[in-house]
Write an enzyme that holds these catalytic residues in place. Sequence first.
Site, PDB file in Angstrom:
ATOM      1  CG  HIS A   1       1.732  -1.666   4.269  1.00 37.33           C
ATOM      2  ND1 HIS A   1       0.381  -1.481   4.500  1.00 37.33           N
ATOM      3  CD2 HIS A   1       2.362  -1.203   5.388  1.00 37.33           C
ATOM      4  CE1 HIS A   1       0.217  -0.921   5.677  1.00 37.33           C
ATOM      5  NE2 HIS A   1       1.396  -0.743   6.253  1.00 37.33           N
ATOM      6  NE  ARG A   2       2.698  -4.546  -3.716  1.00 35.63           N
ATOM      7  CZ  ARG A   2       3.291  -5.195  -4.714  1.00 35.63           C
ATOM      8  NH1 ARG A   2       3.414  -4.608  -5.904  1.00 35.63           N
ATOM      9  NH2 ARG A   2       3.753  -6.425  -4.529  1.00 35.63           N
TER      10      ARG A   2
END
Length: 481
Positions: free
Chosen positions: A452-453
């Site tokens: 999700h980064r």
Amino acid sequence: MAEVKEFTLPDLGEGLTDAEVVRWLVEVGEVVAVDQPVVEVETAKAMVEVPCPYGGVVTARYGAEGEELAVGAPLLTVAVGADASAPAGGAEGPCSGGADGVVAEADGAGAAGDGGAGETSGAVLVGYGTGAPPARRRRVRPTPVSAAATPVNGVASGYGRHAVTPEVPVRAEAEAEAAEPAPGPVPVISPLVRRLARQNGVELRTLTGSGPDGLILRADVERAIGAAAAPAAPAEPDAAAAPAPAADAGEVRIPLRGLRGVVADKMSRSRREIPEATCWVDVDATGLLAARRAMNAAGGPDAPKISLLALLARICTAALARYPELNARVDTEAREIVRLERVHIGFAAQTDRGLVVPVVRDAHGRSAESLSEELGRLTGAARDGSLTPGELTGSTFTLNNYGVFGVDGSTPIINHPEAAMLGVGRIVPKPWVHEGELAVRQVTQLSLTFDHRVCDGGVAGGFLRYVADCVEQPAVLLRGV
């Protein structure tokens, strides 16, 4: 005069720090040639035959089969310049003492001069090769024995057929740990003995070594481990004492080492560092299966068949071209997202050794037929254990077909340091609304686990939806051709 040279476990590349001895290919007393394979080891990535850079007579082997050795630890010693026609000493020879075998250094700084050093190897593995002379050169120096221990055919008695006891070693391993604090150094020279003691909580200062001049050997540490594990003598019954707990039913301990240890470390690191999320979708794969049948029929009966996994890999490369955010990694130290131009697709393969991830290089430039051929080659190499370390590293995106295990879905752990993994469940007939009517279709579930980064849900959802569209209607791929 023959010169005894020590050959240590070389750096096998890709950051590997140790290897397990699987099978010795030579015996003590055997004559070996330069670059002859002497031992087969298993690293965390592959099985490797290690060639010896020296030619001569094997005087000692270090490490039993099944034992794990660190890079730089001794593998064997070779008497360079010995008469190859001399009778071999055999496994009972004086230098066959396993991990605790030692060879005394010659006296004098010039005793190991360069003259007559014998032939050495080319650069066959990382970590050793031609060029500078060895850092340490050794000769076997026997202790005084009977006249029967004289050299035979010019072979020094330290490795000939006559058994002698090596003198007390006067060298200290470069890899040994720093000296212990007062009251003085512990009489141990083998880093393997130190590691064995450390792993089992044995205090070396409490041991009395059985080796020359009190040298602590591996056998001493193993005896101490056995004594600590032995049950204590039963105490006198005490009516006031609480009842003893029930005996353990037994347990089996499996060391996390080799491939299993590396997999465990990598998965743990992935879970620690990567904030992963998973999204999934059910897909009608009937169209993809029909397209595969048509492609294979068009190729004729003798043409190589295109696998379903190859078609999925081809779809993934097209999806990554549209959503390059997922062909990336995160540099945590620099706090940067690194997007990668080339696509190297890894695919999960279950083998007798455990889970491995072979890598198809430059998958973005391959056709479905080329992908199928390379996937088949790597799968065969994975099954027979012949994958090289280079074929198991460098992937930028992983395809995981867990449907072969008969399951529908999964939330896999990302293959660190990648940013995403696509999972494919089993394809089974299910009721499905097709063109407005209920029909039986071939349905599968696709799941995307992503970092999700590197992106938000919009990118991940767009990638997964594009893959699903291509599975349902393979003609969608033609739009990007």
